[in-house]
Design an enzyme around this catalytic site. Structure first.
Site, short mmCIF file in Angstrom:
data_model
loop_
_atom_site.label_atom_id
_atom_site.label_comp_id
_atom_site.label_asym_id
_atom_site.label_seq_id
_atom_site.Cartn_x
_atom_site.Cartn_y
_atom_site.Cartn_z
N THR A 198 -13.18 -1.97 -9.41
CA THR A 198 -14.26 -1.85 -10.52
C THR A 198 -14.08 -0.91 -11.59
O THR A 198 -13.68 0.28 -11.12
CB THR A 198 -15.47 -1.56 -9.51
OG1 THR A 198 -15.78 -2.40 -8.72
CG2 THR A 198 -16.87 -1.51 -10.66
N ARG A 207 -0.82 3.16 7.00
CA ARG A 207 -1.41 2.05 7.05
C ARG A 207 -0.74 0.83 7.30
O ARG A 207 -0.94 -0.27 8.00
CB ARG A 207 -2.44 1.93 5.72
CG ARG A 207 -3.44 3.01 5.60
CD ARG A 207 -4.28 2.93 4.27
NE ARG A 207 -5.16 1.54 4.44
CZ ARG A 207 -6.29 1.64 4.87
NH1 ARG A 207 -6.88 2.31 5.35
NH2 ARG A 207 -6.73 0.23 4.79
N ARG A 251 -16.57 6.51 2.86
CA ARG A 251 -16.41 6.95 1.58
C ARG A 251 -17.70 7.33 1.14
O ARG A 251 -18.80 6.68 1.12
CB ARG A 251 -15.56 5.77 0.95
CG ARG A 251 -14.61 5.82 1.33
CD ARG A 251 -13.71 4.72 0.52
NE ARG A 251 -14.25 3.35 1.04
CZ ARG A 251 -14.03 2.13 0.26
NH1 ARG A 251 -13.13 2.29 -0.62
NH2 ARG A 251 -14.55 1.00 1.01
N ASP A 299 0.80 -1.07 0.00
CA ASP A 299 0.04 -0.08 -0.08
C ASP A 299 0.94 1.14 -0.14
O ASP A 299 1.96 1.16 0.68
CB ASP A 299 -0.79 0.03 1.30
CG ASP A 299 -2.31 0.74 1.14
OD1 ASP A 299 -3.23 0.52 0.70
OD2 ASP A 299 -1.90 2.02 1.20
N CYS A 309 -19.47 1.92 -3.96
CA CYS A 309 -19.75 1.01 -5.00
C CYS A 309 -21.04 1.52 -5.47
O CYS A 309 -21.12 1.96 -6.75
CB CYS A 309 -20.09 -0.54 -4.45
SG CYS A 309 -18.52 -1.33 -4.10
#
Length: 429
Positions: free
Chosen positions: A123, A43, A334, A38, A263
């Site tokens: 995606t 993180r 998000r 990452d 999404c």
């Protein structure tokens, strides 16, 4: 490749360790040596300490498996099978934002070698993997797909907060640039996906399958939202109508709500963008998006109407918003439409407090410009229950009476308290 991964002679790498990438990396790390990459050093540091920044995975799962967490591109060169799971958001104009995807492709281009495999899970619109990502990899690496390395696409189906539908028990759609690569990629995923794999004829088909899953849900929720606005004008309870209709065997059960997240509120725009590039202007999909994107404004309008009727000094009105994440029982903020609700309320100069048992106040402040209150304080003229967190299930009429003025409105987006609020005005989608 498959046998080399199994016996540890080759390593698998996952690029992007968010809500999608980290569960994938950990699942494989129970069977294979894995490199988790990452670009965010903070993180990586947390995960090295056994802490999931997304608060989805227990510490033991991060520490008790064969995984190397790193933000060093040099470490990635030790891998031979790359999985890309970086975010693919939209920009302020609702157009695909492919910057992270392109950066991941460039990273692979610097690391890949002959015989390696690259599988994208992010995606995207149909054609993106081969039209955008592949040329970047080939240009930087000097290698050619099909001759020097193999390319695949396997759409992610991770559902944050869902402990039942996990990577292992959801059928995995897989695709590749040729039949030989397809067999290898399918074998690798079959190691961790107990539900099995579903092979499709092309990468474009796999990309399209993913994007219509969320587009279909978006349109169904948009229908419910439009119905809720119609039924509100009729003075009837939307949820009671849906319960009645749901007694028929073929009625598909959806409910109204604020549609955000990474999404459902995003993916349809990828499809309509590609369609417009091909000369087709979507009507149905964009109509659904418009309906869902305007539900925050609709909710605020109902609140303002109530406040104007019941509060002498509108600018002194206080509103409590319960829930800041995009869905229940997760920390993910998000594309949260709750932020739109808060912004619109503040545009009317109202005093707004926001609570959430999962979200980080620092993350909310950084992303949306407001923080979270530690608790309800004083009396409110309206309360919005925007997210159906499990902690809210125990609340009752007495609780809301204790934190509100007599003429306050309880606006219950998900219908959690239908039939339970007696001492205050009640409204839901």
């Amino acid at each position: 490749m498959y046998q080399a991964l199994l016996n540890g002679r080759q390593k698998l790498a996952v690029i992007g360790l968010g809500y999608v990438g980290l569960p994938i990396a950990l699942e494989f790390a129970r069977r294979l040596p894995v490199i988790g990459f990452d670009i965010d050093p903070q993180r990586i540091h947390l995960m090295q300490q056994g802490i999931d920044p997304s608060k989805e995975i227990d510490p033991e799962a991060l520490l008790e498996c064969n995984i190397q967490f790193t933000c060093s591109q040099a470490d990635l060169k030790a891998a031979s099978f790359y999985i890309v799971a970086v975010p693919t958001p939209v920009d302020e104009c609702n157009l695909p934002d492919l910057r992270l995807l392109k950066k991941a492709a460039a990273t692979i281009g610097h690391c890949i070698k002959k015989g390696d495999y690259v599988v994208f899970e992010s995606t995207v619109y149909p054609g993106c993997t081969e039209e955008v990502c592949l040329p970047i990899i080939e240009q930087i690496s000097g290698l050619r797909c099909g001759t020097d390395f193999s390319l695949g696409y396997s759409p992610e189906r991770i559902n944050p907060g869902d402990k039942r539908h996990t990577l292992a028990n959801i059928t995995k759609v897989v695709s590749a640039n040729n039949a030989e690569a397809m067999e290898v990629i399918a074998q690798v995923y079959a190691l961790v996906v107990k539900a099995g794999v579903h092979k499709v004829s092309s990468i474009k088909v796999a990309e399209a399958a993913k994007i219509i899953e969320n587009t279909q849900r978006d349109l169904n929720i948009a229908l419910m939202n439009e119905l809720s606005m119609i039924f509100d004008r009729m003075g009837i309870d939307t949820y009671e109508v849906l319960e009645a209709a749901g007694t028929k065997w073929n009625f598909v059960k959806f409910s109204p709500g604020l549609v955000g997240g990474h999404c459902i509120g995003v993916d349809p725009y990828y499809l309509t963008y590609k369609a417009s590039k091909l000369g087709y202007n979507s009507k149905v999909i964009l109509a659904g998006r418009d309906t869902n994107d305007n539900m925050a404004a609709y909710l605020v309008r109902k609140l303002i109407q109530h406040i104007i009727r019941n509060v002498k000094e509108v600018k002194s009105a206080r509103v409590l918003v319960m829930g800041a994440t995009f869905k229940e029982n997760i920390a993910d903020i998000r594309n949260s439409k709750v932020a739109d609700v808060v912004k619109e309320l503040k545009d009317f100069s109202l005093q707004v407090d926001v609570l959430d048992p999962y979200a980080s106040t620092d993350a909310v402040q950084q992303e949306y410009g407001f923080g979270l209150a530690s608790a309800a304080e004083g009396l409110y003229d309206a309360v919005v229950i925007s997210v159906a967190h499990e902690q809210y299930n125990v609340l009752d009429d007495a609780y809301f009476a204790a934190i509100t003025n007599t003429n306050a409105l309880v606006a219950d987006v998900k219908g959690m308290y239908r039939g339970k609020i007696k001492s205050r005005s009640y409204w839901s989608f």
